[in-house]
Scaffold this active site. Structure first.
Site: not given
Ligand code: GAF
Length: 382
Positions: A128, A172
């Site tokens: 995403s 991400d």
């Molecule tokens: C998912 C979330 F989108 C990220 O922001 C992060 O918190 C991750 O989980 C865990 O590290 O990918």
């Protein structure tokens, strides 16, 4: 691989709109080397971009509104100016980016968009964020916006948090937009300062293996939100703005102030995980990549026992990789399924792969998908 996704996006554009796109913009998925669930605690993360990417083929159009198609779903969706949540499903990520740009004051040009991707969906590799980042980069270029690269991940995160409604952190989108080839991205999620850490494993005879457990994601949204709430509650009890503000040297004293056993464990994961990121960065800066192995494995144990976000399939993959001689292994991403990564000597690739496949077969799990990862470039015009 890169060129074929770009060609697919271009072909999807031609067949949907009977025209040539003005340009192609690519944004990658990511793995996180270490630093899990630390991002929304204002802490540290160390992701790198993977070669798998989403490509958006885009042209401005003269009629108002936006049209988006994807060769993954064979569906075309059109929308005008919308508010949070109004466009649902995969197209909601695109509408969310348009909304976030508009909300930040940018006049987003009406456009036609065609998407293609080879980032595995729902596997914890940030499909995403890759989609959001490709569309954001495309619309920013087409609109000629003055939007510094460092400000873009926050805008994409707003699309996801406010428009789509997922309470995720900033890792991400930062990885998809700010990573560089051959580097891991050391990100301070409070200041948003980054350091590009050289991560050329091949030169050291090392490889990172990605093992997709192919385990169905379960209860991800609810559990993610619950973890986030527990962390916020922990910070409130300790009287700090975020768990990032608890140094690991104060951890034992801090834990005595928390009555709730579950919150204690959640806090311990975050505080020790931040320190593991810092220790990993130190070792990589010092050119000692093999020595990060035990930190990776300790991170996994902490996610399994304290943060409780692993499932059997990922635990078994970690154990099998370690038994096959990996320096370290851990689940990567949000959890409850998804991928693990293992740090191995390159010449152990086949043996490690076979060991994990065998362990899955013995347990009767769906077969995993395994491939070596190399740090790729962040979002860019193709
Ligand atoms: C998912 C979330 F989108 C990220 O922001 C992060 O918190 C991750 O989980 C865990 O590290 O990918």
């Amino acid at each position: 691989m890169g060129m074929s996704v770009a060609s697919s996006a271009e072909a999807a554009f031609r067949s949907a709109y009977d025209a040539e796109p003005a340009g192609l913009w690519a944004a990658p998925g990511r793995v996180n080397l270490i630093g899990e669930h630390t991002d929304y605690n204002d802490g540290f993360v160390l992701p790198f971009a993977i070669p798998q990417q989403t490509v958006a083929a885009v042209s401005a159009q003269d009629v108002p509104g936006w049209t988006v198609t994807s060769d993954l779903v064979n569906e075309t969706v059109s929308f005008g100016t919308t508010g949070p949540g109004e466009v649902r499903g995969w197209a909601g990520y695109v509408a969310g980016i348009v909304w976030a740009l508009q909300d930040a004051g940018f006049a987003v040009p009406p456009a036609r968009i065609a998407l293609s991707s080879d980032v595995p969906l729902g596997s914890g590799l940030s499909s995403s964020a890759a989609l959001e980042s490709a569309v954001l980069t495309a619309l920013t270029d087409l609109g000629g916006f003055d939007l510094p690269v460092a400000a873009r991940p926050g805008l994409a995160q707003r699309a996801e948090n406010v428009y789509v409604g997922a309470p995720t952190g900033i890792m991400d989108q930062s990885a998809s937009i700010r990573c560089e080839q051959g580097k891991a991205l050391f990100l301070d999620c409070r200041s948003l300062e980054v350091e590009q850490i050289p991560f050329d494993l091949a030169a050291e005879g090392l490889a990172i293996l990605i093992i997709n457990s192919n385990a169905p994601h379960q209860h991800v949204d609810g559990e993610y939100g619950a973890r986030r709430k527990s962390c916020e509650e922990g910070a409130r009890i300790l009287g700090v703005p975020a768990l990032r503000d608890v140094p690991v040297t104060d951890l034992d004293a801090a834990l005595t102030k928390i009555d709730d056993e579950v919150i204690r464990r959640r806090v311990r994961h975050i505080v020790t995980e931040d320190q593991r990121v810092l220790d990993t960065v130190e070792l990589l800066r010092a050119g000692r990549p093999r020595e990060i192995g035990p930190l990776l494995t300790a991170s996994h144990v902490s996610m399994r026992d304290d943060f409780e976000i692993t499932v059997d399939q990922v635990d078994v993959a970690v154990e099998a990789a370690l038994a096959a001689g990996a320096y370290g292994a851990r689940m990567t991403g949000g959890g409850f399924g998804g991928c693990i990564l293992a740090l191995i000597d390159t010449d152990r690739t086949e043996a490690t792969t076979a060991a994990v496949e065998m362990a899955y077969e013995q347990r009767g799990f769906t077969a995993p998908t395994i491939w070596p990862a190399t740090p790729a470039q962040g979002a860019h015009k193709v």
